[in-house]
Design an enzyme around this catalytic site. Sequence first.
Site, mmCIF file in Angstrom:
data_model
loop_
_atom_site.group_PDB
_atom_site.id
_atom_site.type_symbol
_atom_site.label_atom_id
_atom_site.label_comp_id
_atom_site.label_asym_id
_atom_site.label_seq_id
_atom_site.Cartn_x
_atom_site.Cartn_y
_atom_site.Cartn_z
ATOM 1 C CB SER A 87 -0.950 -0.021 1.287
ATOM 2 O OG SER A 87 -1.534 1.309 1.320
ATOM 3 C CE1 TYR A 107 -4.891 -1.764 4.776
ATOM 4 C CE2 TYR A 107 -3.784 0.269 4.399
ATOM 5 C CZ TYR A 107 -4.357 -0.921 3.790
ATOM 6 O OH TYR A 107 -4.559 -1.211 2.477
#
Length: 596
Positions: free
Chosen positions: A142, A155
């Site tokens: 990401s 995350y």
Amino acid sequence: MIRFKSRLAVITGAGSGIGRALALALAKEGASLALADINEDSVAAVAQEAEAAGAPSAKHWVLDVVDENAWLAFADEVEQALGMADLLFNNAGIARVGRFEHTESPAFQKVVDVNFWGVVYGTRAFLPQIKLRQGVFVNISSLFGLIGVPGNTHYCASKFAVRGFNESIRQEFAEFGVHVASVHPGGVSTNIANSAEFDEGNESREELLKRSNEKFLVMPPEKAADIILTGVRKRKHRILVGNDAKILSFFQRLLPASYPKVLKRFLGEDNRSALDPGPIQARLDAPSLRSRFFSWTIRKNFKAKFSDTSKPWDSAKIRAAVNKASRLKSMPDVVCDDVDIAGDDGQAAVRGQWQRPKSGDCSHTILYLHGGGYVFCSIKTHANMTRAWAEQAGAQLFSVDYRLAPENPYPAALEDALAAYEYLLEQGIDASSIVVAGDSAGGGLSTALLLKLKAQGLPMPAGALLLSPWVDLAGTGASLQANTESCAFFTGDMIRNAAEHYVGDDDPLNPFISPLYGELSDLPPLRIYVGNTEVLEDDSLRIFDKAQEAGVDAELRVWNDQPHVWPVFYPFFPEAKQTVAEMAEFSRRITRSAKD
């Protein structure tokens, strides 16, 4: 150049978003597909779409990526049904929003299990096939695997781990002709954000998602898939998806220490309000030039003159010097009325000054107790700050002119503070509309007043605001020594000397002298401000910690390299203005909450 026609691609998280877009794009190029997702209905539908789009074969499986045995079974079934895999797209992932301190370990573990261990298990399960086929692992990290983002610790941790994993296996597998691509999508419009789990301490889920979808999650997944496949085709090891990923990756490499500022601007300044910072906040920005100038001036004109505690303190001289240094700024929108109600037989009197907005519209009342080591300072020395507070908060503020030591040691100041509070009640002012506040000695006195109210069974105020409170006159705080050089105002010895003047013949461990040693349960909400270079820093840290342990709703605000009780220098430097604005917000909010 890697070609996809007649190749077998395995895609996890294929039921929606980037996984679905990859499946359809690969289908159009003639690849066979093994599609997996936790949701059977969605992945089955994508398999049908893929075959209609041109895939020679597209089969689907239900797969929980955190189950390693399920992965091994999946790899065997794919080989039996479709042959050995050429490409594995580890795309399955989940998101969570919340500050680290608000996230329970099982919730953190769940994010890491799906986002990281799912990649590890998948890579291990398909490694024998990919090695033989000299194939490709495409592991989706990401943008948040390149930069740290507050409120996304779990995350980011999982995606940083994927990035590190990719970098390592890329080197390990190179000798087998295996290619490893690390993909870093930026703001792609997928369901991962909309299905994210939220921890406590956040603004409403709907508002946060709305802002994210409007400002950040804007790239269609089809475009993201095209970028990813172009990167894989060109055998890139790092694939940045979107200009946001490219820009922030560039700044992260160029400015590793200051890129968070770029990130805030990129996401929008209102991102600051997206998360409740919790009870502890720190402002670590470098002090303004004006703040530095004031600290230098104080150090030269006050600390240097009065730091020699080997000589007896001349209280009159100190008071004269402090009053002379006070620069009263006109506050045309505030009306001041003096109060002087004599006590009987030398007992506590009510002396002070009402400071009210000229508009006359007052939603609540502030009882203010000035600092000065119980020895000096006055209503006048604090007037710039207190009048500004009254005006900005829409409140009436009563600044108490309590008796000073050494002429009037304990309990004189506490008696006067109690008399002032009772005077407010006698005026018909409801306790729930009162905020007690004070700085330094006045902060300790405010806390002692709360303990006295509890002891006498009097109604508690809505809350209390303490500026660098002096709550331990026994002088046991480590910062008395550790911050002696850095504190602009005082040395540890100056604090100990002032304590002797107020304590007199009493015990410094008396909770009404040193509230740090009192029982703090059942006190109203507290907000505490302190600078990290003050000699009294530990007083604030310890009273906050003890209040929290006692179940008190307490907040701590630590500012970087500010002079002792910096709001009193309103309006002469920006940090003072900012803090007074926060004080006004606090008193409005806490009294409104108490009334509700």
